[in-house]
Enzyme design. Structure first.
Site, PDB file in Angstrom:
ATOM      1  N   HIS A 130       1.643  -1.585  -0.140  1.00 20.30           N
ATOM      2  CA  HIS A 130       0.040   0.110   0.142  1.00 20.30           C
ATOM      3  C   HIS A 130       1.249   1.161   0.097  1.00 20.30           C
ATOM      4  O   HIS A 130       0.501   2.158   0.718  1.00 20.30           O
ATOM      5  CB  HIS A 130      -0.936   0.096   1.501  1.00 20.30           C
ATOM      6  CG  HIS A 130      -0.404  -0.030   2.562  1.00 20.30           C
ATOM      7  ND1 HIS A 130      -0.844  -0.901   3.426  1.00 20.30           N
ATOM      8  CD2 HIS A 130       0.296   0.355   2.985  1.00 20.30           C
ATOM      9  CE1 HIS A 130      -0.118  -0.630   5.025  1.00 20.30           C
ATOM     10  NE2 HIS A 130       0.997  -0.175   4.376  1.00 20.30           N
ATOM     11  N   HIS A 163      -1.586   4.790   9.545  1.00 19.61           N
ATOM     12  CA  HIS A 163      -1.084   5.155   9.627  1.00 19.61           C
ATOM     13  C   HIS A 163      -1.504   6.532  10.206  1.00 19.61           C
ATOM     14  O   HIS A 163      -0.520   7.417   9.928  1.00 19.61           O
ATOM     15  CB  HIS A 163      -0.136   5.411   8.027  1.00 19.61           C
ATOM     16  CG  HIS A 163       0.104   4.359   7.891  1.00 19.61           C
ATOM     17  ND1 HIS A 163      -0.589   3.387   7.394  1.00 19.61           N
ATOM     18  CD2 HIS A 163       0.998   4.082   7.208  1.00 19.61           C
ATOM     19  CE1 HIS A 163       0.094   3.292   6.508  1.00 19.61           C
ATOM     20  NE2 HIS A 163       0.839   2.565   6.508  1.00 19.61           N
ATOM     21  N   HIS A 198      10.702  -3.308   3.341  1.00 23.06           N
ATOM     22  CA  HIS A 198      11.040  -1.949   3.416  1.00 23.06           C
ATOM     23  C   HIS A 198      11.658  -1.487   4.831  1.00 23.06           C
ATOM     24  O   HIS A 198      10.717  -1.851   5.579  1.00 23.06           O
ATOM     25  CB  HIS A 198       9.916  -0.924   3.199  1.00 23.06           C
ATOM     26  CG  HIS A 198       8.717  -0.915   3.445  1.00 23.06           C
ATOM     27  ND1 HIS A 198       8.209  -1.992   3.922  1.00 23.06           N
ATOM     28  CD2 HIS A 198       8.238  -0.360   3.902  1.00 23.06           C
ATOM     29  CE1 HIS A 198       6.937  -1.677   4.434  1.00 23.06           C
ATOM     30  NE2 HIS A 198       6.319  -0.103   4.749  1.00 23.06           N
ATOM     31  N   GLU A 202       5.152  -5.497   8.349  1.00 21.67           N
ATOM     32  CA  GLU A 202       3.674  -5.515   7.687  1.00 21.67           C
ATOM     33  C   GLU A 202       3.102  -6.610   6.675  1.00 21.67           C
ATOM     34  O   GLU A 202       1.933  -6.996   6.785  1.00 21.67           O
ATOM     35  CB  GLU A 202       3.139  -4.538   6.746  1.00 21.67           C
ATOM     36  CG  GLU A 202       3.841  -2.875   7.549  1.00 21.67           C
ATOM     37  CD  GLU A 202       3.789  -1.489   6.321  1.00 21.67           C
ATOM     38  OE1 GLU A 202       2.974  -0.390   6.567  1.00 21.67           O
ATOM     39  OE2 GLU A 202       3.228  -2.061   5.111  1.00 21.67           O
TER      40      GLU A 202
END
Length: 283
Positions: free
Chosen positions: A12, A59, A193, A240
């Site tokens: 995303h 977030h 990441h 995630e």
């Protein structure tokens, strides 16, 4: 009876929402990332799902350090795009399915999952970017959405095993809903990441590829990956990917891969996407 017909895994990455919103998807830096979703957009037009249970992480839009639910399910009628600092994304409002959502919430709580129930919230790029990648530029989203937010931002995040088990419980809840609905489950976030510190920009293509490989078939080995392996191999934000395991757990014992897309780099992360269908097991 409602039925789960497919599962989708999808990064995303917020810059993909930016590229879409600013009509830059065909620029050389963005085009390869978007091209891998052409197949899925056509497939979704044929599949015509009624509802998507969309697993994502907030977030600091709907939740902040005051309230940190491990698992939260949206039972509202609609969800506006969040303002993440530059105004809300110019995408359609997300329409919920409160009847199915409340049924799932009740089933999960009785199945001993302590869910946080949310009736009002905004949804950020964690949810809206996957919608854009799967459906493109539309005036209204063609599906209703049940948001399922997972804490993977603040320690301690749930284990992969707990996420997989939640997916299994979601499958039981959907199967017990009497209305005939075509339901998909999406797991979003990842892949490898890290956004800060000495390892910022870390991408581990080999590990990501192995993870994608193991999503299909009848193995449940992914549910047993410890948090330290995600941290070591995929960076601090690679955790995630446990959200993909909720999707995989909801598909049953065995799955078949229909489509895969992997591209690096997209911004400073690896872009992963997979489409799976459940495989019926012989008695």
């Amino acid at each position: 009876m409602a039925r789960i017909t497919a599962g989708i895994g999808c990064s995303h990455i917020p810059v993909l929402g930016f590229a879409h919103d600013h009509k830059r998807t065909q620029e050389p830096i963005f085009a390869p990332a978007f091209a891998g979703f052409d197949w899925t957009r056509e497939w979704e037009k044929a599949e015509k799902p009624d509802v998507v249970i969309l697993v994502y992480n907030d977030h600091a839009s709907a939740f902040d350090m005051k309230i940190i639910p491990t698992f939260a399910i949206g039972c509202g009628e609609r969800y506006a795009p969040a303002d993440e600092g530059f105004g809300p994304r110019p995408v359609p409002e997300v329409i919920g399915h409160p009847v199915l959502a409340w049924h799932i919430a009740q089933s999960l709580v009785l199945d001993e999952f302590d869910m946080t129930i949310i009736n009002e919230m905004t949804v950020d790029h964690g949810l809206t970017v996957p919608m854009t990648m799967m459906f493109g530029d539309v005036d209204a989203w063609p599906v209703k959405v049940i948001p399922l937010a997972v804490n993977v931002v603040t320690y301690p995040p749930p284990s992969g095993n707990r996420c997989w088990a939640l997916g299994e419980a979601i499958a039981r809840a959907v199967e017990s809903f009497p209305e005939d609905l075509n339901v998909q489950v999406w797991g979003t976030g990842g892949m490898s990441h890290q956004l800060q510190g000495p390892r910022a920009g870390l991408i581990n293509r080999e590990w990501d590829t192995a993870f994608l490989d193991r999503l299909s078939g009848d193995s449940d080995a992914l549910r047993h990956i410890p948090h330290i392996e995600y941290l070591r191999e995929t960076g601090s934000e690679g955790i995630e990917m446990v959200m993909w395991l909720i999707m995989r757990g909801a598909l049953g014992q065995a799955t078949r891969e229909l489509h895969r897309h992997y591209h690096v780099p997209a911004s400073n992360t690896a872009l992963g996407h997979i489409v799976l269908e459940p495989v019926e097991q012989a008695a």
